[in-house]
Design a protein around this motif. Structure first.
Motif, PDB file in Angstrom:
ATOM      1  N   ARG A  48      40.121  12.556  13.054  1.00 14.36           N
ATOM      2  CA  ARG A  48      40.813  12.837  11.790  1.00 14.36           C
ATOM      3  C   ARG A  48      40.845  14.328  11.501  1.00 14.36           C
ATOM      4  NH1 ARG A  48      38.589   8.015   7.856  1.00 14.36           N
ATOM      5  NH2 ARG A  48      40.121   6.464   8.511  1.00 14.36           N
ATOM      6  N   LEU A  49      39.734  14.987  11.747  1.00 16.37           N
ATOM      7  CA  LEU A  49      39.655  16.418  11.473  1.00 16.37           C
ATOM      8  C   LEU A  49      40.662  17.188  12.318  1.00 16.37           C
ATOM      9  CD1 LEU A  49      38.243  18.590   9.843  1.00 16.37           C
ATOM     10  CD2 LEU A  49      36.496  18.711  11.628  1.00 16.37           C
ATOM     11  N   ALA A  51      43.354  16.031  13.647  1.00 14.98           N
ATOM     12  CA  ALA A  51      44.713  15.604  13.297  1.00 14.98           C
ATOM     13  C   ALA A  51      45.176  16.183  11.965  1.00 14.98           C
ATOM     14  CB  ALA A  51      44.786  14.076  13.247  1.00 14.98           C
ATOM     15  N   GLU A  52      44.249  16.446  11.069  1.00 15.75           N
ATOM     16  CA  GLU A  52      44.604  16.841   9.712  1.00 15.75           C
ATOM     17  C   GLU A  52      44.493  18.338   9.459  1.00 15.75           C
ATOM     18  OE1 GLU A  52      42.109  14.378   7.288  1.00 15.75           O
ATOM     19  OE2 GLU A  52      43.161  12.543   7.876  1.00 15.75           O
ATOM     20  N   THR A  53      44.252  19.121  10.476  1.00 13.54           N
ATOM     21  CA  THR A  53      44.108  20.557  10.292  1.00 13.54           C
ATOM     22  C   THR A  53      44.981  21.291  11.293  1.00 13.54           C
ATOM     23  OG1 THR A  53      42.530  22.393  10.199  1.00 13.54           O
ATOM     24  CG2 THR A  53      42.100  20.710  11.840  1.00 13.54           C
ATOM     25  N   GLU A  54      45.242  22.522  11.008  1.00 11.07           N
ATOM     26  CA  GLU A  54      45.988  23.385  11.928  1.00 11.07           C
ATOM     27  C   GLU A  54      45.054  24.034  12.947  1.00 11.07           C
ATOM     28  OE1 GLU A  54      49.400  23.975  11.933  1.00 11.07           O
ATOM     29  OE2 GLU A  54      49.531  22.382  10.432  1.00 11.07           O
TER      30      GLU A  54
END
Length: 111
Positions: A48-49, A51-54
């Motif tokens: 998740r980390l 996938a959810e960050t640049e």
């Protein structure tokens, strides 16, 4: 072929890492059920980390690695064991096998 080696075969690489991490946790004294739950949640959180960050996986790894800490010690051991080159060799082998299979299916049959 490289896409097959990375994306098609990739989930198995992550599943194997999870299996090995569970086994190591059990060897360190955790009950298997707890080890499985911890590894599942850790993998989910990491996925998740990323996938959810640049931020890149490398930047995320660095951010969770304290100098002189437990993570740094573990990562150093993985590097000593050649995990990086081993992963490259594994992807190369999967790529080569994908090419072989592709040639087999694209060659006209003699019959």
């Amino acid at each position: 072929d490289a896409v097959t080696a990375v994306s098609g075969s990739g989930p198995a690489y992550f599943f194997l890492l999870m299996e090995l991490l569970i086994d190591a946790a059990v060897q360190m004294g955790l009950e298997r059920q707890l080890a499985e739950r911890l590894v599942r949640q850790t993998a989910l959180g990491a996925a998740r980390l990323v996938a959810e960050t640049e931020r890149t996986p490398q930047a995320l790894r660095i951010s969770v690695t304290s100098p002189g800490g437990t993570t740094e010690a573990a990562l150093a051991r993985l590097a000593e064991g050649g995990l990086g080159p081993l992963m490259t060799e594994a992807v190369e082998r999967a790529t080569e096998r994908s090419r072989e299979l592709g040639r087999r299916w694209s060659t006209p049959s003699a019959g």
